[in-house]
Design a protein around this motif. Structure first.
Motif, PDB file in Angstrom:
ATOM      1  N   VAL A   1      -5.200   8.736   5.331  1.00 29.71           N
ATOM      2  CA  VAL A   1      -6.383   8.012   5.791  1.00 29.71           C
ATOM      3  C   VAL A   1      -7.615   8.908   5.766  1.00 29.71           C
ATOM      4  O   VAL A   1      -8.676   8.531   5.268  1.00 29.71           O
ATOM      5  N   LEU A   2      -7.483  10.115   6.300  1.00 30.13           N
ATOM      6  CA  LEU A   2      -8.625  11.035   6.392  1.00 30.13           C
ATOM      7  C   LEU A   2      -9.172  11.424   5.021  1.00 30.13           C
ATOM      8  O   LEU A   2     -10.373  11.658   4.867  1.00 30.13           O
ATOM      9  N   THR A   3      -8.297  11.481   4.026  1.00 28.09           N
ATOM     10  CA  THR A   3      -8.723  11.858   2.671  1.00 28.09           C
ATOM     11  C   THR A   3      -9.072  10.658   1.802  1.00 28.09           C
ATOM     12  O   THR A   3      -9.405  10.825   0.624  1.00 28.09           O
ATOM     13  N   GLY A   4      -8.989   9.454   2.368  1.00 25.98           N
ATOM     14  CA  GLY A   4      -9.397   8.260   1.634  1.00 25.98           C
ATOM     15  C   GLY A   4      -8.378   7.725   0.654  1.00 25.98           C
ATOM     16  O   GLY A   4      -8.701   6.853  -0.163  1.00 25.98           O
ATOM     17  N   LYS A   5      -7.129   8.193   0.713  1.00 24.64           N
ATOM     18  CA  LYS A   5      -6.109   7.696  -0.200  1.00 24.64           C
ATOM     19  C   LYS A   5      -5.697   6.267   0.120  1.00 24.64           C
ATOM     20  O   LYS A   5      -5.327   5.499  -0.771  1.00 24.64           O
ATOM     21  N   ILE A   6      -5.729   5.914   1.399  1.00 25.06           N
ATOM     22  CA  ILE A   6      -5.370   4.567   1.821  1.00 25.06           C
ATOM     23  C   ILE A   6      -6.381   4.069   2.842  1.00 25.06           C
ATOM     24  O   ILE A   6      -6.978   4.863   3.578  1.00 25.06           O
ATOM     25  N   GLN A   7      -6.565   2.750   2.876  1.00 16.25           N
ATOM     26  CA  GLN A   7      -7.442   2.114   3.859  1.00 16.25           C
ATOM     27  C   GLN A   7      -6.705   0.920   4.478  1.00 16.25           C
ATOM     28  O   GLN A   7      -7.045  -0.244   4.240  1.00 16.25           O
ATOM     29  N   PRO A   8      -5.701   1.212   5.289  1.00 10.51           N
ATOM     30  CA  PRO A   8      -4.857   0.129   5.819  1.00 10.51           C
ATOM     31  C   PRO A   8      -5.565  -0.789   6.802  1.00 10.51           C
ATOM     32  O   PRO A   8      -5.085  -1.898   7.076  1.00 10.51           O
ATOM     33  N   GLY A   9      -6.699  -0.374   7.338  1.00 14.15           N
ATOM     34  CA  GLY A   9      -7.423  -1.202   8.297  1.00 14.15           C
ATOM     35  C   GLY A   9      -7.950  -2.496   7.721  1.00 14.15           C
ATOM     36  O   GLY A   9      -8.419  -3.368   8.474  1.00 14.15           O
TER      37      GLY A   9
ATOM     38  N   LEU B   1       0.836  -1.205   0.000  1.00 17.57           N
ATOM     39  CA  LEU B   1       0.000   0.000   0.000  1.00 17.57           C
ATOM     40  C   LEU B   1       0.869   1.254   0.000  1.00 17.57           C
ATOM     41  O   LEU B   1       0.558   2.246  -0.682  1.00 17.57           O
ATOM     42  N   SER B   2       1.979   1.219   0.727  1.00 18.37           N
ATOM     43  CA  SER B   2       2.891   2.367   0.795  1.00 18.37           C
ATOM     44  C   SER B   2       3.585   2.607  -0.539  1.00 18.37           C
ATOM     45  O   SER B   2       3.739   3.754  -0.976  1.00 18.37           O
ATOM     46  N   ALA B   3       4.016   1.526  -1.189  1.00 17.57           N
ATOM     47  CA  ALA B   3       4.657   1.665  -2.505  1.00 17.57           C
ATOM     48  C   ALA B   3       3.694   2.295  -3.505  1.00 17.57           C
ATOM     49  O   ALA B   3       4.071   3.156  -4.311  1.00 17.57           O
ATOM     50  N   LYS B   4       2.444   1.878  -3.436  1.00 20.25           N
ATOM     51  CA  LYS B   4       1.418   2.455  -4.310  1.00 20.25           C
ATOM     52  C   LYS B   4       1.225   3.938  -3.996  1.00 20.25           C
ATOM     53  O   LYS B   4       1.141   4.775  -4.907  1.00 20.25           O
ATOM     54  N   LEU B   5       1.158   4.280  -2.711  1.00 19.83           N
ATOM     55  CA  LEU B   5       0.985   5.671  -2.294  1.00 19.83           C
ATOM     56  C   LEU B   5       2.124   6.551  -2.793  1.00 19.83           C
ATOM     57  O   LEU B   5       1.914   7.707  -3.166  1.00 19.83           O
ATOM     58  N   LEU B   6       3.341   5.988  -2.842  1.00 16.39           N
ATOM     59  CA  LEU B   6       4.510   6.748  -3.274  1.00 16.39           C
ATOM     60  C   LEU B   6       4.686   6.759  -4.786  1.00 16.39           C
ATOM     61  O   LEU B   6       5.643   7.347  -5.289  1.00 16.39           O
ATOM     62  N   GLY B   7       3.777   6.097  -5.530  1.00 16.37           N
ATOM     63  CA  GLY B   7       3.785   6.207  -6.986  1.00 16.37           C
ATOM     64  C   GLY B   7       4.439   5.085  -7.744  1.00 16.37           C
ATOM     65  O   GLY B   7       4.683   5.209  -8.960  1.00 16.37           O
ATOM     66  N   ALA B   8       4.750   3.962  -7.076  1.00 14.21           N
ATOM     67  CA  ALA B   8       5.366   2.845  -7.790  1.00 14.21           C
ATOM     68  C   ALA B   8       4.459   2.370  -8.925  1.00 14.21           C
ATOM     69  O   ALA B   8       3.241   2.316  -8.784  1.00 14.21           O
ATOM     70  N   LYS B   9       5.065   2.029 -10.045  1.00 13.86           N
ATOM     71  CA  LYS B   9       4.315   1.607 -11.229  1.00 13.86           C
ATOM     72  C   LYS B   9       4.082   0.104 -11.234  1.00 13.86           C
ATOM     73  O   LYS B   9       3.021  -0.370 -11.629  1.00 13.86           O
ATOM     74  N   ARG B  10       5.063  -0.652 -10.794  1.00 12.53           N
ATOM     75  CA  ARG B  10       4.945  -2.104 -10.733  1.00 12.53           C
ATOM     76  C   ARG B  10       5.313  -2.555  -9.329  1.00 12.53           C
ATOM     77  O   ARG B  10       6.385  -2.197  -8.812  1.00 12.53           O
ATOM     78  N   ILE B  11       4.429  -3.336  -8.712  1.00 13.66           N
ATOM     79  CA  ILE B  11       4.650  -3.810  -7.346  1.00 13.66           C
ATOM     80  C   ILE B  11       4.504  -5.325  -7.343  1.00 13.66           C
ATOM     81  O   ILE B  11       3.419  -5.855  -7.601  1.00 13.66           O
TER      82      ILE B  11
END
Length: 346
Positions: A304-312, A185-195
């Motif tokens: 989290v507050l802006t809905g970019k990630i939902q780690p829960g 999820l963090s790699a995606k948040l930071l803009g990784a293209k392939r995970i």
């Protein structure tokens, strides 16, 4: 008050204790709402590492501040907070450099007791992360998102930032536990293209894909290395090591391209590991204890507050505090990715 207690390997129980009190001006007392079981808790639960019998356990929670010491000004009674395990003071050299997990003013034995009704929290003025509003303002899922910021999401993020993940990078994530999934999820948040997620469990593969993984590799060791090389030709730009075993670290080094960086957050499970292979490919190795308060305040709480990630979403089973043994067993037997512990709904 009730608190989960380590009895012996394979056994935890809820016992009664006196409610904690303010001992230092920098303390706060927190009424815990939700806590959880961490993969690192399994070390002593399985008898791999030593823990004192009769000690209280847990190091991740959200709750309400009940009282504060005289030196605590940034939070006050009634505030809704994330309680990180790192207890950074905010003003030592480590904290000022952004590494509050290595705070030079941490109190020895400060972790433990989060899986209980009340918690004495040290270095409360800076280390606590205040959440806007009150618990009733948020959905059940959102409360779980906040809880993930007490450790697991911040640890996955620390792996990604330590590995210097950048936009359009190819990233390999070693480990499909809650930390590894948070790393995806963090790699995606930071803009990784392939995970590329290393996982051999269907439920975890599914969540990895939901979190942004583009590829799944189930093999381990040299077979895993060959698969990564077949997918990438040159190897990954960044590798997130979220396990801590000798095999995982060895594979992480081998799947990086020349000049890649391995972000390591898996607690080492062996005293010595051979890192000479780093030399031959100019691969960097960084990482360690997560900077939870720093990253929560600067990036993750807003995400989290802006809905970019939902780690829960890593919490796949929930238990009441009285059922703490079952919560540990679910993690130990891999029937839960991460066990949520409901301490209080009020």
């Amino acid at each position: 008050m009730k608190a989960a207690t380590f009895i012996e390997p394979g056994k935890v129980e809820v016992k009664e204790y006196d409610k904690p009190t303010i001992q230092k001006p920098t303390d706060a007392i927190i009424r815990v709402l939700r806590a959880c079981v961490c993969g690192s808790d399994l070390w002593w639960f399985r008898g791999i590492s030593q823990r004192q019998a009769g000690s209280t356990v847990g190091h991740e929670a959200i709750g309400i501040v009940e009282s504060v010491g005289s030196a605590v000004k940034d939070v006050q009674a009634g505030d809704f907070v994330i309680a990180p395990f790192t207890h950074g003071c905010g003003h030592c050299a480590a904290c000022l450099a952004g590494f509050d997990g290595d705070c030079l003013n941490q109190e020895a034995g400060g972790n433990g007791g989060y899986q209980g009704e009340y918690l004495r929290f040290t270095n409360a003025n800076w280390a606590l992360v205040k959440i806007p509003g009150q618990p009733e303002d948020y959905s059940d899922d959102m409360l779980n998102n906040f809880l993930a910021l007490a450790d697991v999401m911040a640890t996955g993020f620390h792996a990604a930032t330590s590995a210097e993940v950048k936009k359009d990078d190819t990233v390999v994530v070693m480990g499909d536990g809650a930390v590894g999934l948070s790393g995806v999820l963090s790699a995606k948040l930071l803009g990784a293209k392939r995970i590329i997620a290393m996982s051999r469990h269907e439920d975890r593969q599914k969540l990895a894909k939901a979190f942004g993984a583009t590829d799944i590799i189930a093999e381990r060791g040299d077979e895993a290395v060959a698969k990564v090389m077949a997918l990438t030709e040159t190897g990954a730009d960044a590798v997130l090591e979220c396990v801590g075993t000798e095999q995982s670290v060895d594979t992480a080094v081998k799947v990086g391209r020349p000049g890649a960086v391995v972000g390591r957050v898996g607690v080492p499970q062996k005293a010595e590991m051979n890192t000479n292979n780093l030399f031959w490919k100019n691969i960097g190795l960084r990482g360690g204890i997560a900077a939870v308060t720093t990253d929560d305040k600067q990036v993750l709480l807003d995400a989290v507050l802006t809905g970019k990630i939902q780690p829960g979403q890593v919490f796949t089973k929930r238990f009441m505090l009285d059922d703490i043994q079952a919560a540990y067993e679910a993690m130990d037997q891999r029937t839960a990715i991460k066990s949520l512990v409901i301490v209080s709904d009020k």
